[in-house]
Design a protein around this motif. Structure first.
Motif, PDB file in Angstrom:
ATOM      1  N   VAL A 147       0.843  -1.206   0.000  1.00 52.30           N
ATOM      2  CA  VAL A 147       0.000   0.000   0.000  1.00 52.30           C
ATOM      3  C   VAL A 147       0.874   1.249   0.000  1.00 52.30           C
ATOM      4  O   VAL A 147       0.666   2.173  -0.791  1.00 52.30           O
ATOM      5  CB  VAL A 147      -0.951   0.009   1.212  1.00 52.30           C
ATOM      6  N   ASN A 148       1.862   1.277   0.871  1.00 53.41           N
ATOM      7  CA  ASN A 148       2.707   2.462   0.954  1.00 53.41           C
ATOM      8  C   ASN A 148       3.555   2.648  -0.294  1.00 53.41           C
ATOM      9  O   ASN A 148       3.818   3.791  -0.705  1.00 53.41           O
ATOM     10  CB  ASN A 148       3.574   2.400   2.209  1.00 53.41           C
ATOM     11  N   ASP A 149       3.974   1.573  -0.915  1.00 49.55           N
ATOM     12  CA  ASP A 149       4.691   1.691  -2.190  1.00 49.55           C
ATOM     13  C   ASP A 149       3.810   2.402  -3.218  1.00 49.55           C
ATOM     14  O   ASP A 149       4.287   3.261  -3.975  1.00 49.55           O
ATOM     15  CB  ASP A 149       5.094   0.313  -2.714  1.00 49.55           C
ATOM     16  N   VAL A 150       2.534   2.044  -3.241  1.00 55.61           N
ATOM     17  CA  VAL A 150       1.608   2.675  -4.183  1.00 55.61           C
ATOM     18  C   VAL A 150       1.381   4.140  -3.816  1.00 55.61           C
ATOM     19  O   VAL A 150       1.495   5.030  -4.669  1.00 55.61           O
ATOM     20  CB  VAL A 150       0.268   1.919  -4.227  1.00 55.61           C
ATOM     21  N   LEU A 151       1.058   4.394  -2.546  1.00 54.94           N
ATOM     22  CA  LEU A 151       0.765   5.771  -2.135  1.00 54.94           C
ATOM     23  C   LEU A 151       1.951   6.697  -2.396  1.00 54.94           C
ATOM     24  O   LEU A 151       1.775   7.834  -2.862  1.00 54.94           O
ATOM     25  CB  LEU A 151       0.386   5.805  -0.652  1.00 54.94           C
ATOM     26  N   LEU A 152       3.144   6.226  -2.119  1.00 54.30           N
ATOM     27  CA  LEU A 152       4.335   7.059  -2.289  1.00 54.30           C
ATOM     28  C   LEU A 152       4.721   7.240  -3.754  1.00 54.30           C
ATOM     29  O   LEU A 152       5.507   8.128  -4.086  1.00 54.30           O
ATOM     30  CB  LEU A 152       5.506   6.460  -1.510  1.00 54.30           C
ATOM     31  N   SER A 153       4.178   6.393  -4.622  1.00 57.47           N
ATOM     32  CA  SER A 153       4.507   6.499  -6.047  1.00 57.47           C
ATOM     33  C   SER A 153       3.630   7.513  -6.772  1.00 57.47           C
ATOM     34  O   SER A 153       3.920   7.894  -7.904  1.00 57.47           O
ATOM     35  CB  SER A 153       4.352   5.131  -6.728  1.00 57.47           C
ATOM     36  N   ILE A 154       2.565   7.950  -6.107  1.00 63.52           N
ATOM     37  CA  ILE A 154       1.600   8.848  -6.757  1.00 63.52           C
ATOM     38  C   ILE A 154       2.016  10.296  -6.544  1.00 63.52           C
ATOM     39  O   ILE A 154       2.084  10.785  -5.417  1.00 63.52           O
ATOM     40  CB  ILE A 154       0.181   8.612  -6.220  1.00 63.52           C
ATOM     41  N   ASP A 155       2.308  10.978  -7.619  1.00 66.90           N
ATOM     42  CA  ASP A 155       2.690  12.392  -7.571  1.00 66.90           C
ATOM     43  C   ASP A 155       1.882  13.110  -8.641  1.00 66.90           C
ATOM     44  O   ASP A 155       2.294  13.214  -9.796  1.00 66.90           O
ATOM     45  CB  ASP A 155       4.190  12.540  -7.822  1.00 66.90           C
ATOM     46  N   ARG A 156       0.719  13.589  -8.247  1.00 70.59           N
ATOM     47  CA  ARG A 156      -0.217  14.197  -9.190  1.00 70.59           C
ATOM     48  C   ARG A 156      -0.634  15.582  -8.699  1.00 70.59           C
ATOM     49  O   ARG A 156      -0.484  15.906  -7.523  1.00 70.59           O
ATOM     50  CB  ARG A 156      -1.458  13.298  -9.338  1.00 70.59           C
ATOM     51  N   GLU A 157      -1.195  16.357  -9.597  1.00 72.94           N
ATOM     52  CA  GLU A 157      -1.615  17.712  -9.260  1.00 72.94           C
ATOM     53  C   GLU A 157      -3.073  17.781  -8.812  1.00 72.94           C
ATOM     54  O   GLU A 157      -3.482  18.739  -8.153  1.00 72.94           O
ATOM     55  CB  GLU A 157      -1.436  18.632 -10.479  1.00 72.94           C
ATOM     56  N   GLU A 158      -3.884  16.772  -9.160  1.00 71.66           N
ATOM     57  CA  GLU A 158      -5.328  16.877  -8.960  1.00 71.66           C
ATOM     58  C   GLU A 158      -5.711  16.890  -7.479  1.00 71.66           C
ATOM     59  O   GLU A 158      -5.249  16.071  -6.695  1.00 71.66           O
ATOM     60  CB  GLU A 158      -6.047  15.732  -9.662  1.00 71.66           C
ATOM     61  N   TYR A 159      -6.600  17.817  -7.144  1.00 70.68           N
ATOM     62  CA  TYR A 159      -7.004  18.027  -5.752  1.00 70.68           C
ATOM     63  C   TYR A 159      -7.592  16.771  -5.125  1.00 70.68           C
ATOM     64  O   TYR A 159      -7.247  16.408  -3.994  1.00 70.68           O
ATOM     65  CB  TYR A 159      -8.025  19.175  -5.696  1.00 70.68           C
ATOM     66  N   TYR A 160      -8.507  16.102  -5.835  1.00 72.25           N
ATOM     67  CA  TYR A 160      -9.213  14.980  -5.213  1.00 72.25           C
ATOM     68  C   TYR A 160      -8.339  13.739  -5.073  1.00 72.25           C
ATOM     69  O   TYR A 160      -8.618  12.884  -4.234  1.00 72.25           O
ATOM     70  CB  TYR A 160     -10.505  14.675  -5.975  1.00 72.25           C
ATOM     71  N   ILE A 161      -7.283  13.657  -5.844  1.00 70.34           N
ATOM     72  CA  ILE A 161      -6.280  12.604  -5.610  1.00 70.34           C
ATOM     73  C   ILE A 161      -5.488  12.932  -4.357  1.00 70.34           C
ATOM     74  O   ILE A 161      -5.305  12.079  -3.470  1.00 70.34           O
ATOM     75  CB  ILE A 161      -5.328  12.466  -6.807  1.00 70.34           C
ATOM     76  N   ASN A 162      -5.007  14.146  -4.261  1.00 71.70           N
ATOM     77  CA  ASN A 162      -4.149  14.520  -3.141  1.00 71.70           C
ATOM     78  C   ASN A 162      -4.893  14.513  -1.811  1.00 71.70           C
ATOM     79  O   ASN A 162      -4.332  14.145  -0.771  1.00 71.70           O
ATOM     80  CB  ASN A 162      -3.504  15.880  -3.413  1.00 71.70           C
ATOM     81  N   MET A 163      -6.179  14.894  -1.827  1.00 69.97           N
ATOM     82  CA  MET A 163      -6.963  14.798  -0.601  1.00 69.97           C
ATOM     83  C   MET A 163      -7.113  13.345  -0.165  1.00 69.97           C
ATOM     84  O   MET A 163      -7.051  13.024   1.032  1.00 69.97           O
ATOM     85  CB  MET A 163      -8.339  15.433  -0.808  1.00 69.97           C
ATOM     86  N   ALA A 164      -7.308  12.450  -1.137  1.00 65.10           N
ATOM     87  CA  ALA A 164      -7.428  11.025  -0.811  1.00 65.10           C
ATOM     88  C   ALA A 164      -6.128  10.482  -0.238  1.00 65.10           C
ATOM     89  O   ALA A 164      -6.136   9.692   0.720  1.00 65.10           O
ATOM     90  CB  ALA A 164      -7.834  10.230  -2.052  1.00 65.10           C
ATOM     91  N   LEU A 165      -5.002  10.884  -0.793  1.00 60.88           N
ATOM     92  CA  LEU A 165      -3.709  10.447  -0.267  1.00 60.88           C
ATOM     93  C   LEU A 165      -3.518  10.905   1.176  1.00 60.88           C
ATOM     94  O   LEU A 165      -3.107  10.122   2.041  1.00 60.88           O
ATOM     95  CB  LEU A 165      -2.571  10.998  -1.142  1.00 60.88           C
ATOM     96  N   ALA A 166      -3.825  12.173   1.435  1.00 60.83           N
ATOM     97  CA  ALA A 166      -3.677  12.702   2.797  1.00 60.83           C
ATOM     98  C   ALA A 166      -4.608  11.981   3.763  1.00 60.83           C
ATOM     99  O   ALA A 166      -4.212  11.622   4.883  1.00 60.83           O
ATOM    100  CB  ALA A 166      -3.961  14.206   2.799  1.00 60.83           C
ATOM    101  N   TRP A 167      -5.817  11.743   3.343  1.00 63.45           N
ATOM    102  CA  TRP A 167      -6.812  11.034   4.158  1.00 63.45           C
ATOM    103  C   TRP A 167      -6.334   9.613   4.462  1.00 63.45           C
ATOM    104  O   TRP A 167      -6.357   9.171   5.616  1.00 63.45           O
ATOM    105  CB  TRP A 167      -8.125  11.034   3.401  1.00 63.45           C
ATOM    106  N   ALA A 168      -5.867   8.924   3.434  1.00 65.83           N
ATOM    107  CA  ALA A 168      -5.419   7.540   3.613  1.00 65.83           C
ATOM    108  C   ALA A 168      -4.255   7.454   4.598  1.00 65.83           C
ATOM    109  O   ALA A 168      -4.217   6.578   5.474  1.00 65.83           O
ATOM    110  CB  ALA A 168      -5.018   6.939   2.266  1.00 65.83           C
TER     111      ALA A 168
END
Length: 221
Positions: A147-168
């Motif tokens: 899970v953390n490998d996936v979360l740390l691999s995501i580097d995107r600009e979109e707000y709803y992606i980044n909010m989900a990452l922070a929440w997770a």
């Protein structure tokens, strides 16, 4: 059941006005105004029937997602239904409410994991769907490193992606404090995600005051 007729029979215009403000990516005229518990009840009743319906309204899309969890499908049928459904997601509410309904994942983690990985480079809501699904069903010992490998691999600009990452990450912190603390201390996340994840972790009632004080020192200015 005529789904659209049932939805309009349960319309709450006051709720429609309120909820429309919460999902700004959906045009207000595409929201009927039906509360989530009512939608769940309608979907559970509909799951007993063989029926087709359109996906013009927000609530119709929500019900279509709920049916993936409520219908008596085998895992292959569920994955096929998910593949058809995910491209319909165009707002955070449908994404998150449907994710919380796909509880069959707990007994089919590997099959669903393999399915989810196709979305790692997807659209904004495909990636959010992936992240929220990982948060809901994969914060367990067997999967946490992946899970953390996936979360740390995501580097995107979109707000709803980044909010989900922070929440997770804030949810993960409660169960795997040392692991997420190390992520925060290394400061390898995108700055906005890093700071928002710390903020959301500090909002948790399950994190001590002392830990919150330390976390605030890790914010990036």
């Amino acid at each position: 059941m005529n789904l659209r007729e049932e939805l309009f029979n349960n319309q709450d215009l006051e709720y429609k006005a309120f909820h429309s403000r919460l999902v700004p990516t959906v045009k207000p005229d595409k929201i009927i105004g039906v509360r989530i518990p009512v939608l769940r009840k309608i979907a559970k009743n509909l799951a007993k029937e063989k029926t087709e319906f359109s996906s013009e309204y927000y609530e119709e899309i929500m019900v279509k997602g709920f049916l993936i969890g409520y219908k008596k499908y085998d895992i292959d049928e569920r994955l096929k239904a998910m593949a058809d459904f995910v491209p319909m997601i165009d707002n955070w509410a449908v994404c998150d409410c449907v994710c919380s309904t796909l509880k069959f994942t707990e007994k089919n983690r590997q099959a669903v994991w393999d399915f989810l990985m196709q979305y790692i480079d997807g659209t904004e809501y495909e990636v959010r769907f992936l992240v929220v699904m990982l948060m809901n069903y994969y914060l367990v010992d067997e999967y946490i490193d992946r899970v953390n490998d996936v979360l740390l691999s995501i580097d995107r600009e979109e707000y709803y992606i980044n909010m989900a990452l922070a929440w997770a990450l804030s949810v993960e912190f409660v169960k795997y404090e040392n692991t997420v603390m190390e992520i925060f201390e290394k400061r390898t996340l995108p700055v906005w995600v890093h700071n928002k994840a710390i903020q959301k972790t500090c909002e948790s009632f399950r994190v001590s005051k002392e830990t919150k004080s330390y976390l605030r020192t890790l914010k990036i200015k």
